[in-house]
Design a protein around this motif. Structure first.
Motif, mmCIF file in Angstrom:
data_model
loop_
_atom_site.group_PDB
_atom_site.id
_atom_site.type_symbol
_atom_site.label_atom_id
_atom_site.label_comp_id
_atom_site.label_asym_id
_atom_site.label_seq_id
_atom_site.Cartn_x
_atom_site.Cartn_y
_atom_site.Cartn_z
ATOM 1 N N CYS A 93 0.852 -1.195 0.000
ATOM 2 C CA CYS A 93 0.000 0.000 0.000
ATOM 3 C C CYS A 93 0.889 1.247 0.000
ATOM 4 O O CYS A 93 1.860 1.328 0.738
ATOM 5 C CB CYS A 93 -0.891 -0.020 1.241
ATOM 6 N N CYS B 46 0.408 2.833 3.740
ATOM 7 C CA CYS B 46 0.749 2.145 5.003
ATOM 8 C C CYS B 46 1.670 0.950 4.823
ATOM 9 O O CYS B 46 2.063 0.328 5.796
ATOM 10 C CB CYS B 46 -0.524 1.707 5.721
ATOM 11 N N CYS C 151 -4.554 0.111 0.172
ATOM 12 C CA CYS C 151 -5.171 -1.093 0.755
ATOM 13 C C CYS C 151 -6.596 -0.802 1.234
ATOM 14 O O CYS C 151 -6.976 0.356 1.405
ATOM 15 C CB CYS C 151 -4.311 -1.603 1.904
ATOM 16 N N CYS D 157 -6.809 1.561 4.430
ATOM 17 C CA CYS D 157 -6.578 2.988 4.156
ATOM 18 C C CYS D 157 -7.722 3.592 3.342
ATOM 19 O O CYS D 157 -8.022 4.782 3.476
ATOM 20 C CB CYS D 157 -5.257 3.184 3.413
HETATM 21 ZN ZN LIG Z 1 -2.844 1.045 3.474
#
Ligand SMILES: [Zn+2]
Length: 199
Positions: A57, A60, A69, A72
């Motif tokens: 991602c 993150c 992702c 998020c």
């Molecule tokens: Zn993420």
């Protein structure tokens, strides 16, 4: 014993898996060839697709097929909270425990200078940038209760100093030397509830 170059290749390839020694690798290879070639084909195609298609991602670093992702991207998460963990498996354990509704940051490891793993390798710049840009109110450090996990947590505290963000560490109901992914949901729940602020 040696069968043929192709079988031997398969046996040695299977040894890339954790906990698989020569005997287990041979047993797995023979099982696939002798009893389950269809399953073996599916495994090989899934492996190739996952390795090709799964990245990290952008926000993150969690493993994901997409740019961002699902955590998020979700509108239902508390975006003022970030939990920092070492591995994607830790995210899975925390999600299963149901003890947390904020965002994550996945280091994909911990500081380990002897192995050449420094702040750049675990994405510290990205972490600090995100905490600053999203003006997070709290960062929860949930690295493992190991020497490396503690050292990594202390390093992150130093990097976040000066930001108006509270930095907390999950409570050590997590046994010393304990790795998050092996801890049961109830203990994790207490670890989050009992987190303390770091100075
Ligand atoms: Zn993420």
């Amino acid at each position: 014993m040696q069968f043929s170059p192709l079988v031997d290749d398969l046996v040695s390839a299977l040894r890339c898996l954790p906990g698989i020694g020569p005997k287990s690798a041979q047993r797995l290879a023979l099982h696939i060839l002798q009893r389950n070639r269809e399953g073996g084909m599916r495994l090989s195609s899934s492996l190739a697709k996952a390795i090709e298609g799964v990245g990290n991602c952008r926000l993150c670093r969690l493993l994901t097929d997409a740019d961002i992702c699902p955590v998020c991207a979700s509108a239902r998460r508390d975006r003022s909270l970030m939990c920092v963990v070492e591995h994607p498996a830790d995210v899975a354990a925390i999600e299963q425990s149901g003890s947390y509704r904020g965002l994550y940051f996945v280091l994909m490891g911990h500081l380990s200078p002897l192995d050449g793993i420094g702040p750049d390798q675990i994405g510290i710049d990205l972490l600090v940038q995100r905490v600053r840009e999203e003006q997070m109110s709290e960062v929860i450090l949930a690295t493992n209760a190991t020497v490396e996990g503690e050292a990594t947590a202390h390093y992150i505290v130093d990097q976040l100093r000066g930001l108006p963000t509270k930095v907390t560490r999950i409570a050590q109901g997590v046994p010393l030397g304990g790795e998050l992914e092996f801890i049961d949901g109830g203990t994790l729940l207490h670890a989050f509830a009992g987190r303390r602020t770091l100075e």
